[in-house]
Design an enzyme around this catalytic site. Structure first.
Site, PDB file in Angstrom:
ATOM      1  N   SER A 119      52.935  25.184  37.262  1.00 46.44           N
ATOM      2  CA  SER A 119      53.271  24.948  38.667  1.00 46.44           C
ATOM      3  C   SER A 119      54.728  25.296  38.883  1.00 46.44           C
ATOM      4  CB  SER A 119      53.039  23.470  39.012  1.00 46.44           C
ATOM      5  OG  SER A 119      53.580  23.145  40.275  1.00 46.44           O
ATOM      6  N   TYR A 166      53.549  14.086  37.639  1.00 44.14           N
ATOM      7  CA  TYR A 166      52.942  15.413  37.735  1.00 44.14           C
ATOM      8  C   TYR A 166      53.927  16.502  37.309  1.00 44.14           C
ATOM      9  CZ  TYR A 166      50.808  19.571  39.847  1.00 44.14           C
ATOM     10  OH  TYR A 166      50.280  20.811  40.056  1.00 44.14           O
TER      11      TYR A 166
END
Length: 685
Positions: free
Chosen positions: A562, A575
């Site tokens: 990401s 996360y």
């Protein structure tokens, strides 16, 4: 133009297609893509308005079970039969295939096959040529001619082995003329041919020959045609043999792919296991197959492991490597013994069938369908050997004749006509979290580019549904995969190895997210996200890398990380931290696995809202609240903060995976590719 010519299902084509499909759908009648059928009839020539006799015959490369009108070659019968007057003899009969082009009616349909002469020259309205196990058993028996007379009387003639071609068509036509009572013939070493005045009669005659041969073998054959059982070579219990198969699969696939990459198929059917446990298995395996369709798919003989079923995996691997070297030497000797100066170059010396007693059979091909069909053909060969040994002695055609067909100029031309393979053909991809969103898009793109795809997901039902969307089990399968559980991961990798023979490409995509600020993030929140993404990626990469290394074929591991792995956003500690972990795994594994030719790269998307399981499960609502925008506008919000002002969708990430794992970036490893429409704060430094 007449209505009949405009209608592709006009008689007799309609009856021919229906008969072909019925015969071809039953493996007892013929193998996949094996045999051919034909019909003759009269149509009106659209140019002259006069009647013209036509031959409709299955074209080259078609399959009877799935044959459609466009798969038929259409020839003028008068011109095709006139070729007998210019036939130059067996030394030049390959030229006759090109001559068929001058006999085509209209556009001609599919390319005529080498067996066209058999159908056109035989004076019968309908002709079937098939490769039934029972018929080939008689055809390969040492006393096949005598057995044919004993079983069928004067209704079926014996034709000694002759390579398919124009002369074989002349031979069968002559038999039909001399023996009007005959309904067909046994072709030595090859198969059967039958005929009839109507489509139904031809089909009845074909089935009568097949069923009569099978009944005779069942009634008069020896109870143990393969001899007794070899002590120690019996089938292992199912769980044990499949575990051993999975352990051996990477090594065997690597050996079978020495010359060019192959996809594999595994079979542990009772037919195979019983054969491998028998006393005669080594000698019969060495003799190889006989029917041309069989050995063109299986090579002239298989490679048989000569160790008992309980041999260790380590000992089996060591012995397989020794046998592979001997197999390659034997195949090269076979090629050099029979090759002429104008023979095509040797296509490869690796086995296509590998037999492991107590475990089963591994078969190989350029794609999964070809690998599966090769295995099916060797099962046909086992059935043929059983029938021949039950009544007589199995006696296949000799190596010289096999070579003439394997390296036939016409077979080479057929290979050259095959379409260029897609970029990922022959590669086996394992994609986690592939039942939705990014993972599904990646699986779909890789399948579209020719890869065999394993759709791995926590939800087995959804994984199987996505796999079914991608195609049949030759294209994709769905497996359950809890990536946080090492046993579940290994089971999923083993399923991949058994389904496709190996693994080439791994995409660590499975993920989830809980959007919370530091003080609201619990230890359980932290552990859950790290277990699925950081630990899960580690477990999948470890299990896959073991197989990749054993294969010695290189490979790719891709992490869907990401932009958050380098960008510090609010309320996202767990996360983003685990994504940073994944990003560094890419660098670490790129360094460690590079010596094995395994490339490790990453993709850093921005928030992919559309179709995302993560966003739909609450992450989207949390991120929308964090940024103060409506949830249904979150994708637009992400787009507007980027340099390109464009939303990132799953297909964009799939494109990056395709490029990273394709041939264009074969020298790239350790790279992170941003797919975020340009987030300056996430630029890599």
């Amino acid at each position: 133009m007449t209505d009949d010519l405009e209608n592709p299902f006009a008689e007799p084509v309609e009856a021919l297609i229906a008969r072909s499909n019925r015969l071809g759908s039953n493996p007892a009648n013929t193998n996949y893509a094996g045999g051919n059928t034909s019909a003759k009839g009269t149509e009106t020539d659209p140019v002259t308005g006069e009647p013209v006799e036509l031959l409709w015959v299955k074209g080259s490369g078609g399959d009877l079970g799935t044959l459609r009108p466009e798969g038929l070659a259409v020839l003028r019968l008068d011109r095709m039969r006139a070729l007998a007057g210019v036939y130059p003899g067996v030394e030049r009969e390959d030229e006759m295939v090109a001559a068929f082009d001058y006999c085509l009616h209209g556009k001609g349909g599919a390319a005529p096959s080498i067996d066209t002469a058999m159908h056109g020259l035989v004076d019968a309205a309908h002709v079937d040529h098939l490769h039934p196990d029972s018929g080939i058993a008689i055809a390969t028996a040492a006393d096949g001619a005598e057995l044919t007379a004993k079983i069928f009387g004067d209704k079926v003639a014996w034709v000694p082995w002759r390579r398919p071609g124009f002369q074989l068509g002349l031979d069968i036509a002559e038999i039909k003329r001399r023996k009007p009572q005959a309904v067909g013939c046994i072709l030595g070493g090859h198969g059967i041919t039958a005929w009839g005045d109507t489509s139904d009669e031809a089909e009845r005659n074909s089935l009568w020959i097949i069923e009569t041969a099978a009944a005779h073998i069942a009634e008069h054959g020896k109870p143990e045609p393969f001899g007794g059982v070899r002590a120690g070579f019996e089938a292992l219990p199912e769980a044990e043999r499949r575990a051993k198969a999975a352990a051996l699969a990477p090594t065997i696939r690597g050996l079978a792919s020495t010359d060019k990459p192959m996809v594999g198929h595994f079979t542990d059917s009772e037919v195979v296991l019983d054969f491998l446990a028998s006393e005669k298995a080594p000698a019969l395996a060495e003799l190889g197959t006989s029917c041309p369709d069989h050995f063109l798919r299986t090579k002239v003989k298989p490679m048989l492991l000569d160790l008992p079923a309980d041999a260790s995996v380590e000992d089996s691997i060591a012995r397989l490597k020794e046998l592979h070297e001997q197999y390659r030497a034997d195949y090269r000797a076979y090629y050099e013994a029979h090759a002429a100066p104008d023979s095509p170059a040797m296509r490869g010396a690796d086995p296509l069938i590998v037999l492991v007693p107590g475990v089963g059979m591994f078969s190989y091909g350029a794609n999964k369908q070809t690998a599966r069909v090769a295995g099916e053909f060797y099962v046909n060969a086992i059935n043929v050997m059983r029938g021949a040994e039950a009544l007589s002695t199995y006696t296949p055609i000799g190596d010289a004749e096999k070579f003439r067909i394997e390296y036939w100029a016409l077979e080479e031309a057929k290979l050259q006509r095959m379409p260029k393979p897609k970029s990922h053909q022959g590669r086996v991809a394992f994609v986690t979290g592939a039942a939705s969103g990014i993972g599904k898009a990646i699986a779909s793109r890789l399948a579209a580019e020719g890869a065999c795809v394993v759709v791995a997901d926590l939800d087995l039902e959804k994984a199987q549904a996505v796999a079914a969307e991608l195609g049949n089990t030759d294209v994709a399968i769905g497996v359950a995969a809890n990536v946080a559980d090492p046993a579940a991961v290994q089971a999923a990798i083993d399923a991949t190895l058994l389904a496709f023979g190996g693994i080439d490409l791994v995409v660590n995509n499975a993920g989830l997210s809980l959007s919370k600020p530091l003080l609201e993030t619990t230890e359980a929140d932290w552990d859950l996200q790290h277990d699925v993404m950081a630990k899960g990626s580690f477990l999948v990469s470890k299990a896959a890398a073991k197989a990749l290394i054993e294969q010695s074929m290189g490979g790719d591991i891709v992490y869907i990380s990401s932009k958050n792995s380098v960008f510090a956003g609010p309320s996202n500690i767990a996360y983003s931290a685990t994504k940073a972990d994944q990003a560094h795994q890419v660098r670490l594994l790129a360094v460690e696995l590079g010596e094995h030719g395994i490339r490790v790269n990453g993709v850093n998307p921005d928030g992919v809202v559309r179709g995302s399981g993560i966003f739909a499960s609450g992450w989207g609502a949390n991120r929308a609240a964090t940024y103060g925008v409506p949830e249904d506008k979150l994708g637009e919000f992400y787009a507007q903060r980027t340099i390109l002002r464009r939303e990132v969708v799953p297909e964009n990430v799939a494109d990056a995976v395709y490029v990273l794992t394709g041939p264009e970036l074969s020298r790239t490893t350790g790279l992170h590719v941003p797919v975020d429409s340009g987030v300056a704060a996430a630029f890599l430094r």
